[in-house]
Motif scaffolding. Structure first.
Motif, PDB file in Angstrom:
ATOM      1  N   GLU A  97     -35.236 -13.760 -16.450  1.00  0.00           N
ATOM      2  CA  GLU A  97     -35.144 -12.311 -16.688  1.00  0.00           C
ATOM      3  C   GLU A  97     -36.092 -11.843 -17.770  1.00  0.00           C
ATOM      4  O   GLU A  97     -36.495 -10.693 -17.823  1.00  0.00           O
ATOM      5  CB  GLU A  97     -33.710 -11.957 -17.119  1.00  0.00           C
ATOM      6  N   LYS A  98     -36.433 -12.787 -18.692  1.00  0.00           N
ATOM      7  CA  LYS A  98     -37.310 -12.432 -19.811  1.00  0.00           C
ATOM      8  C   LYS A  98     -38.583 -13.262 -19.766  1.00  0.00           C
ATOM      9  O   LYS A  98     -38.552 -14.423 -19.321  1.00  0.00           O
ATOM     10  CB  LYS A  98     -36.598 -12.695 -21.139  1.00  0.00           C
TER      11      LYS A  98
ATOM     12  N   PRO B 114     -37.803  -8.576 -21.491  1.00  0.00           N
ATOM     13  CA  PRO B 114     -37.292  -8.541 -20.113  1.00  0.00           C
ATOM     14  C   PRO B 114     -38.323  -7.938 -19.144  1.00  0.00           C
ATOM     15  O   PRO B 114     -38.972  -6.949 -19.470  1.00  0.00           O
ATOM     16  CB  PRO B 114     -36.069  -7.620 -20.205  1.00  0.00           C
TER      17      PRO B 114
ATOM     18  N   LYS C 228     -37.729  -6.336 -16.547  1.00  0.00           N
ATOM     19  CA  LYS C 228     -37.291  -4.983 -16.189  1.00  0.00           C
ATOM     20  C   LYS C 228     -37.909  -3.974 -17.155  1.00  0.00           C
ATOM     21  O   LYS C 228     -38.381  -2.909 -16.762  1.00  0.00           O
ATOM     22  CB  LYS C 228     -35.747  -4.955 -16.255  1.00  0.00           C
TER      23      LYS C 228
END
Ligand code: BMA
Length: 392
Positions: free
Chosen positions: A106-107, A113, A115
């Protein structure tokens, strides 16, 4: 009021009637990429024909000295940056790294991240800025990092061969490239416009500190790595990426050496250079040596760009910890103004590592000089782009 006048030959997008009224028109060019991506390239080349160049900073808006964006609890864009805190404007160019996306993490390798990186890229595009992406990916054969570990030297040397067609990690590596493709494909505004970015993988390959470096593969294998990368991204529908070639300084002005592993004009849009100022304790001789080295190398890079019809940039540079108060205007700018570059990028202001920063922050000794650099007519920051740069 803009502090500089931008006179660029902007490519024109023909707007056509749109089927879905909620979607913006995102026309394709003959090249198989979006017209906006081709416009970005045309604008980078036009900058090379003029005296201006963009300023860029890695991870600029996600952390800095003494602060880090609140990734978990705040999905809004903070609009904070050390550069902005010093000169009241953001860099025209932001850079982020995709290392560890290949692992499905995710990171990224520096704890940011993906995202959030996606949100920052789209936000910066909407502000009229540009984004470049590097990739410090792990070693798919040894399981180690991008950096070559002495204990694993033997394995490192087999890694590029292992990911190419017929190699034992080929299938796995295609999966890694697909993670990159998915990310690039996800860079879409709410109105359905694919955000153009400059992808800069396989960098500093003239040195041997990464597993794709000089001593760890042949020239043919390195070129094949590039071709495989682009072919796979294309097959996976990526239409918004430009590609940068960014060796280190090892060729030192020798064009043949610089071009030894060039994957071809059909693969590359921008030719660059990663060149750092290593001057412990503000050693003036070392700083002067850096300026000379930079000058020699950029002369060659710009000659290559001209010959091959490519954009040119100083893809990474910086003076770690900025130990003199006039590095920006007395060392960097005098060299840059001699060369037709589209941008200069300095590396990150690490919040998670001691003494690892390349842009000033309030109170840092080079901060006032950075404001002079900012006011220099040739440097372009976000406000100078006036929201128009990428879009036409
Ligand atoms: C390097 C350093 C590392 C970092 C890497 C990728 O040059 O800044 O700390 O992990 O870049 O961003």
């Amino acid at each position: 009021m803009m502090k500089k006048t931008l006179t660029m030959a902007l490519a024109v997008v023909t707007m056509m009637a749109c089927g879905d009224k909620n979607k913006a028109e995102d026309p394709m060019a003959d090249s198989g990429r979006t017209q906006r991506t081709e416009n970005l390239l045309a604008n980078l080349k036009a900058m090379g024909d003029s005296t201006v160049y963009m300023f860029g900073h890695h991870d600029d808006t996600v952390y800095g000295i003494g602060w880090e964006a609140d990734y978990d609890n705040d999905s809004t864009i903070h609009m904070r940056s050390d550069v902005e805190s010093v000169c009241n404007d953001f860099p025209a160019l932001l850079s982020f790294d995709l290392g560890h996306i290949e692992l499905g993490d995710e990171k990224n390798l520096d704890g940011v991240p993906f995202k959030r990186i996606r949100e920052e890229i789209i936000a910066h595009y909407n502000r009229g800025g540009m984004v470049t992406l590097s990739w410090h990916l792990d070693n798919p054969l040894s399981g180690g990092s991008a950096w070559v570990a002495d204990s694993l030297k033997e394995t490192e040397t087999k890694t590029v061969a292992a990911v190419l067609e017929g190699g034992e990690k080929h299938e796995m590596f295609l999966g890694w490239l697909d993670q990159i493709a998915d990310f690039l494909n996800s860079l879409e505004t709410p109105y359905g416009v694919k955000v153009p970015v400059l992808f800069r993988p396989w960098h500093e390959h003239t040195g041997s500190w990464f597993w794709w470096g000089q001593e760890h593969c042949t020239a043919e294998q390195y070129k094949a790595l590039w071709q495989l990368t682009e072919q796979r991204l294309k097959e996976r529908g990526v239409v918004n990426a430009l590609y940068a070639y960014s060796p280190g300084t090892e060729a030192d002005g020798d064009e043949t050496k610089y071009m030894e592993r060039y994957p071809g004009d059909d693969c590359i849009d921008l030719v660059g250079l990663d060149c750092y100022c290593f001057a412990q304790d503000a050693d003036t001789t070392k700083i002067a040596d850096y300026a000379k080295q930079l000058d020699r190398n950029l002369t060659m890079v710009c000659a290559v760009a001209k010959k091959h019809g490519k954009a040119a940039a100083l893809t990474e540079t910086g003076y770690e910890c900025l130990k003199t108060n006039d590095w920006w205007t007395k060392t960097l700018a005098p060299v840059l103004e001699k060369h037709p570059l589209s941008y200069v990028l300095v590396w990150r202001n690490a919040h998670n590592r001691q003494d690892h920063f390349y842009a000033p922050y309030p109170g840092q000794m080079s901060a006032s000089d950075f404001v002079r650099f900012y006011n220099n007519k040739q440097t372009l920051f976000l406000k100078d782009l006036n929201g128009l740069y990428l879009k036409k």
